[in-house]
Design a protein around this motif. Structure first.
Motif, PDB file in Angstrom:
ATOM      1  N   PRO A  70      34.620  36.395  41.690  1.00  0.00           N
ATOM      2  CA  PRO A  70      33.350  36.995  42.460  1.00  0.00           C
ATOM      3  C   PRO A  70      33.639  38.390  43.110  1.00  0.00           C
ATOM      4  O   PRO A  70      32.891  39.354  43.189  1.00  0.00           O
ATOM      5  N   ALA A  71      35.101  38.901  43.320  1.00  0.00           N
ATOM      6  CA  ALA A  71      35.319  40.093  43.669  1.00  0.00           C
ATOM      7  C   ALA A  71      35.724  40.873  42.529  1.00  0.00           C
ATOM      8  O   ALA A  71      36.422  42.149  43.069  1.00  0.00           O
ATOM      9  N   ALA A  72      35.543  40.487  41.515  1.00  0.00           N
ATOM     10  CA  ALA A  72      36.004  41.436  40.350  1.00  0.00           C
ATOM     11  C   ALA A  72      35.196  42.823  40.287  1.00  0.00           C
ATOM     12  O   ALA A  72      33.990  42.720  40.288  1.00  0.00           O
ATOM     13  N   ASP A  73      35.983  44.047  40.184  1.00  0.00           N
ATOM     14  CA  ASP A  73      35.505  45.297  40.017  1.00  0.00           C
ATOM     15  C   ASP A  73      34.813  45.393  38.713  1.00  0.00           C
ATOM     16  O   ASP A  73      35.881  46.035  37.687  1.00  0.00           O
ATOM     17  N   THR A  74      33.989  45.026  37.962  1.00  0.00           N
ATOM     18  CA  THR A  74      33.630  44.973  36.713  1.00  0.00           C
ATOM     19  C   THR A  74      33.428  46.442  36.284  1.00  0.00           C
ATOM     20  O   THR A  74      33.761  46.841  35.065  1.00  0.00           O
ATOM     21  N   ALA A  75      32.788  47.393  37.147  1.00  0.00           N
ATOM     22  CA  ALA A  75      32.502  48.721  36.721  1.00  0.00           C
ATOM     23  C   ALA A  75      34.140  49.223  36.452  1.00  0.00           C
ATOM     24  O   ALA A  75      34.094  50.031  35.556  1.00  0.00           O
ATOM     25  N   GLY A  76      34.921  49.148  37.301  1.00  0.00           N
ATOM     26  CA  GLY A  76      36.282  49.458  37.276  1.00  0.00           C
ATOM     27  C   GLY A  76      37.002  49.262  36.134  1.00  0.00           C
ATOM     28  O   GLY A  76      37.791  49.782  35.639  1.00  0.00           O
ATOM     29  N   ILE A 124      46.930  40.739  37.470  1.00  0.00           N
ATOM     30  CA  ILE A 124      48.150  40.297  37.538  1.00  0.00           C
ATOM     31  C   ILE A 124      48.642  39.952  39.093  1.00  0.00           C
ATOM     32  O   ILE A 124      48.350  41.060  39.953  1.00  0.00           O
ATOM     33  N   GLY A 125      49.012  38.902  39.487  1.00  0.00           N
ATOM     34  CA  GLY A 125      49.591  38.695  40.888  1.00  0.00           C
ATOM     35  C   GLY A 125      50.848  39.074  41.130  1.00  0.00           C
ATOM     36  O   GLY A 125      51.597  39.271  40.182  1.00  0.00           O
ATOM     37  N   ALA A 126      51.229  39.389  42.238  1.00  0.00           N
ATOM     38  CA  ALA A 126      52.821  39.640  42.441  1.00  0.00           C
ATOM     39  C   ALA A 126      53.614  38.655  42.063  1.00  0.00           C
ATOM     40  O   ALA A 126      54.572  38.637  41.652  1.00  0.00           O
ATOM     41  N   ASP A 127      53.042  37.271  42.465  1.00  0.00           N
ATOM     42  CA  ASP A 127      53.915  36.033  42.046  1.00  0.00           C
ATOM     43  C   ASP A 127      53.024  35.114  41.131  1.00  0.00           C
ATOM     44  O   ASP A 127      52.054  34.217  41.553  1.00  0.00           O
ATOM     45  N   GLU A 187      39.352  37.198  48.755  1.00  0.00           N
ATOM     46  CA  GLU A 187      40.035  36.634  47.230  1.00  0.00           C
ATOM     47  C   GLU A 187      41.028  37.632  46.881  1.00  0.00           C
ATOM     48  O   GLU A 187      42.056  36.803  46.398  1.00  0.00           O
ATOM     49  N   VAL A 188      40.797  38.912  46.898  1.00  0.00           N
ATOM     50  CA  VAL A 188      41.943  39.668  46.304  1.00  0.00           C
ATOM     51  C   VAL A 188      43.222  39.570  47.335  1.00  0.00           C
ATOM     52  O   VAL A 188      44.435  39.580  46.389  1.00  0.00           O
ATOM     53  N   ILE A 189      43.157  39.449  48.597  1.00  0.00           N
ATOM     54  CA  ILE A 189      44.518  39.312  49.100  1.00  0.00           C
ATOM     55  C   ILE A 189      45.121  37.915  48.900  1.00  0.00           C
ATOM     56  O   ILE A 189      46.327  37.722  48.888  1.00  0.00           O
ATOM     57  N   GLU A 190      44.257  36.991  48.837  1.00  0.00           N
ATOM     58  CA  GLU A 190      44.808  35.514  48.809  1.00  0.00           C
ATOM     59  C   GLU A 190      45.586  35.414  47.467  1.00  0.00           C
ATOM     60  O   GLU A 190      46.628  34.798  47.206  1.00  0.00           O
ATOM     61  N   ARG A 191      44.920  36.341  46.419  1.00  0.00           N
ATOM     62  CA  ARG A 191      45.464  36.137  44.948  1.00  0.00           C
ATOM     63  C   ARG A 191      46.907  36.763  44.922  1.00  0.00           C
ATOM     64  O   ARG A 191      47.459  36.718  43.840  1.00  0.00           O
ATOM     65  N   ASP A 192      46.795  37.758  45.970  1.00  0.00           N
ATOM     66  CA  ASP A 192      48.009  38.746  46.021  1.00  0.00           C
ATOM     67  C   ASP A 192      48.296  39.342  44.931  1.00  0.00           C
ATOM     68  O   ASP A 192      49.233  39.533  44.213  1.00  0.00           O
TER      69      ASP A 192
END
Length: 337
Positions: A70-76, A124-127, A187-192
């Motif tokens: 849901p938080a994906a930056d599709t334009a980016g 890619i997530g940090a972990d 969502e982005v923060i939780e996925r790290d």
């Protein structure tokens, strides 16, 4: 119907030379290349994709895994996808776009069913739990992003630590004694996602180097109300800080929220966005930005990927390559003192 053997006979070369001319995987002399191309034209030769795949044990397909949440930056993401597809076509490959967030299972499905020759992995997530699995696959995998442990996989990305430092250096140079980062959705923060911490580390180090205040407002819901609340929090504490928005989707809403409060970016307050140049120029007012360099990152990732696919070539020695970002001054930062 003519075959590559017929082309080789007419051109007076080996079949492998015909293959190299068509794929571009070897340096062929201009004279030899011309003989082969003339023979192809004379025989109206059209390679059979199915037969070629069987003979080479290649699908001529690159899998591009880009989870769209849901938080994906599709334009980016679009410049990354366009450039990857263009580079693949230049190497006579197609792209299989995988957008479902299947985790490691999706990678196993792509490689296990022989759906592609190689995989480009984004988001890619940090972990990232996908990385240990990706490292065991029978096909080359390259990461656009830098996890904490790449398990020996090649990574290409923007130098986000440098991007954070560039933004803070600019604001410090404009006279701001405090910098506030208006950050990403939950969502982005939780996925790290790997670049979030890298950008913040660079920004924090630059603020410390300049001896100015530094804080982060996050998480920020991806809507107008979220931007308003974030701006309220950023302005707490008195004075007008320099604002950095490392979430490209939030740049427009944050600009709007500032104007609602009677603050004109570029006149009353400074704002720097982390976004593509195209997005920065399309915003009103045009945004001073640190670039994401999506096309340079994608081109370099694909260059490395096709080197990994070349069975006779040498793998690049450097596992992590960082593309330097650029800061471009536009209309949302104060004039230089």
């Amino acid at each position: 119907m003519a075959t590559s053997r017929d082309v080789a006979r007419v051109a007076g070369v080996s079949q492998s030379t015909v293959s190299y001319v068509m794929s571009g995987r070897r340096s062929i002399s201009p004279e030899t290349r011309k003989r082969v191309l003339d023979a192809i034209e004379q025989l109206t030769y059209q390679p059979n994709a199915g037969a070629r795949a069987l003979a080479s044990q290649r699908t001529q397909v690159v899998g591009l895994v880009v989870p769209f949440g849901p938080a994906a930056d599709t334009a980016g993401l679009l410049p990354f996808i366009e450039t990857i597809a263009s580079c693949a076509r230049a190497e006579d490959h197609d792209v299989l776009l995988v957008t479902a967030d299947e985790g490691a299972a999706g990678l196993i499905r792509l490689a296990g069913r022989a759906l592609c020759d190689a995989i480009v992995l984004m988001g890619i997530g940090a972990d990232d739990a996908r990385i240990p699995v990706a490292a065991t696959l029978s096909v080359p995998v390259i990461l656009i992003g830098v996890p904490d442990d790449s398990a020996g996989l090649h990574c290409v990305d923007v130098d986000f630590a440098l991007a954070g430092a560039l933004a803070v250096d600019e604001l410090a140079g404009l006279g701001h004694d405090r910098v506030v980062l208006i950050g990403h959705p939950a969502e982005v923060i939780e996925r790290d996602i790997n670049f979030v911490r890298r950008f913040q580390r660079g920004a924090a180090a630059a603020a410390e180097r300049h001896g100015i205040g530094y804080s982060v407002v996050a998480p920020v819901p991806p809507d107008t109300a979220g931007a308003r609340e974030a701006v309220e929090r950023a302005l707490e504490g008195g004075g007008l800080p320099g604002i950095v928005v490392p979430n490209s989707q939030a740049v427009g809403p944050v600009l709007h929220a500032l104007v609602e409060r009677g603050l004109v970016p570029g006149r009353d307050i400074s704002l720097i966005g982390l976004c593509t140049d195209a997005a920065a120029e399309a915003t009103t007012p045009a945004v001073t930005n640190v670039s994401l360099e999506p096309r340079d990152v994608s081109r370099r990732a694909m260059e490395i990927l096709f080197r990994l696919l070349d069975r006779d070539g040498d793998d690049p020695a450097q596992l992590v390559e960082l593309i330097p970002p650029r800061l471009t001054r536009r209309d949302t930062t104060l004039p230089a003192p």
